[in-house]
Design an enzyme around this catalytic site. Structure first.
Site, PDB file in Angstrom:
ATOM      1  CB  VAL A  77      -0.934  -0.096   1.273  1.00 12.02           C
ATOM      2  CG1 VAL A  77      -1.853   1.120   1.271  1.00 12.02           C
ATOM      3  CG2 VAL A  77      -1.579  -1.149   1.464  1.00 12.02           C
ATOM      4  CB  CYS A  78       0.916   4.154  -2.116  1.00  7.97           C
ATOM      5  SG  CYS A  78       1.955   5.782  -2.156  1.00  7.97           S
ATOM      6  CB  VAL A  79       3.816   5.171   2.889  1.00  9.96           C
ATOM      7  CG1 VAL A  79       4.853   5.992   1.907  1.00  9.96           C
ATOM      8  CG2 VAL A  79       3.677   6.052   4.154  1.00  9.96           C
ATOM      9  N   GLY A  82      -1.722   6.299   1.114  1.00 12.50           N
ATOM     10  CA  GLY A  82      -2.563   5.726   2.232  1.00 12.50           C
ATOM     11  C   GLY A  82      -2.781   6.991   3.236  1.00 12.50           C
TER      12      GLY A  82
END
Lengths: 119, 133, 99
Positions: A77-79, A82
């Protein structure tokens, strides 16, 4: 063959996550590997364990988790995406992890193909 | 790079692939243009052969004279000017997309290479990785 | 190269752009709402038919079924399942999703 996947839309609102999952499952069944699925844009919303679909509907989040458990798929999940959308470590479903955008570029470099599913 | 899953470890070092980032969405109405730009900036750290192309409504991302104060959103159009500093210098715009929107190169905030549709198609066909928003 | 289109051609221009950029010998796969374009009587059908001279058009069967469109598929459009989708991705050197 190694096939990387990017998912750009959240579950339920759009078919993208369903199509991506079915594509990934079929790729694995055909003997390919899906080393990583990268969740970007609203796609980060596929990762929250707080999701509670009705009993008679598919559980998009659990389905991804099971794919990770059964086949070692790295669900990233892209930080940045996200954080914008309130996705943090404490609400991640099993199999998901939060990391940087570099993981998407890396999947592009190291996989034989990169397929995007979105809106 | 990172602690990748085991079966992706081999062959990753030193590989230079042709990456194309395809921008087809106008800014502000949706977040794709902004978050797409963030991927491009990150990609610069990987020493790949990166091209950024603007087709369809994506050409609106490059327009001059943007003022986002009234919508209370960050103006990221200036970031396209910073791409050069990241060694991302291959910016392509499809002529038909500009024409269809009444735009010319003079309307754009950065220097670009204008391609006709066939040239754009050929450029796309020779890429290893195409990431689109 | 494989071009993947998932948008209804009567709602957005993704199919048109994909066909404009699809070089001779490439493939176009219609999935999700894009499958309507491959059906008889659709205003997009003319675009599909004229494109067939240069590119092979595929449509995802499960998406056609889900939309009640399987019996209306244009002649010359190849219907594939998800396994066929995977094959198309691996058989072509790269792919682009026209989101």
């Amino acid at each position: 063959m190694k096939i990387g996947i990017m998912v750009s839309e959240g579950p339920y609102n759009h078919q993208a996550s369903d199509t991506a999952y079915l594509f990934a499952r079929n790729a694995i069944e055909k003997g390919h590997s899906v080393p990583r699925v990268f969740f970007y844009h609203d796609g980060v919303n596929n990762s929250t364990k707080l999701t509670q679909p009705p009993q008679d509907d598919r559980n998009v989040v659990n389905r991804w988790s099971k794919l990770a458990e059964d086949h070692g798929v790295d669900l990233v999940v892209c930080v940045a995406a996200g954080m914008r959308r309130g996705i943090t470590d404490d609400i991640l479903a099993p199999g998901f992890r939060i990391s940087g955008l570099g993981q998407l570029v890396e999947a592009g470099i190291q996989c034989d193909r990169l397929v995007t599913f979105g809106d | 790079m990172s602690d990748m899953m085991d079966d992706m470890d081999e062959g990753g070092e030193g590989v230079v692939k042709k990456f194309m980032f395809v921008n087809r969405k106008a800014p502000h109405g949706t977040i794709y243009a902004l978050e797409g730009l963030e991927v491009v900036l990150i990609s610069a750290a990987f020493d790949q052969d990166v091209s950024m192309v603007f087709v369809d409504d994506g050409v609106y991302e490059l327009i001059k004279g943007v003022n986002t104060k009234g919508i209370e959103v960050k103006d990221f159009s200036k970031t396209y000017r910073a791409l050069e500093g990241y060694d991302i210098e291959k910016l392509y715009v499809e002529k038909a997309s500009m024409d269809a929107r009444g735009l010319t190169e003079d309307d754009l905030i950065v220097d670009v290479t204008v391609l006709d549709s066939a040239e754009m198609a050929n450029l796309m066909a020779e890429q290893d990785v195409v990431i689109s928003y | 190269m494989l071009h993947i289109v998932n948008k209804s051609a009567t709602e957005r221009n993704s199919l048109e752009s994909a066909l404009r950029m699809a070089t001779k010998g490439s493939a176009v796969l219609l999935i999700e709402d894009a499958v309507y374009a491959a059906t008889q009587g659709s205003v997009a059908a003319a675009k599909i038919k004229s494109a067939m001279a240069d590119v092979q058009i595929y449509a995802l069967g499960p998406d056609l079924d889900a939309r009640g469109m399987s019996s209306r598929v244009l002649d010359g459009v190849k219907v594939v399942d998800y396994g066929g989708f995977v094959d198309l991705v691996t058989e072509h050197n790269s792919c682009q999703s026209w989101l």
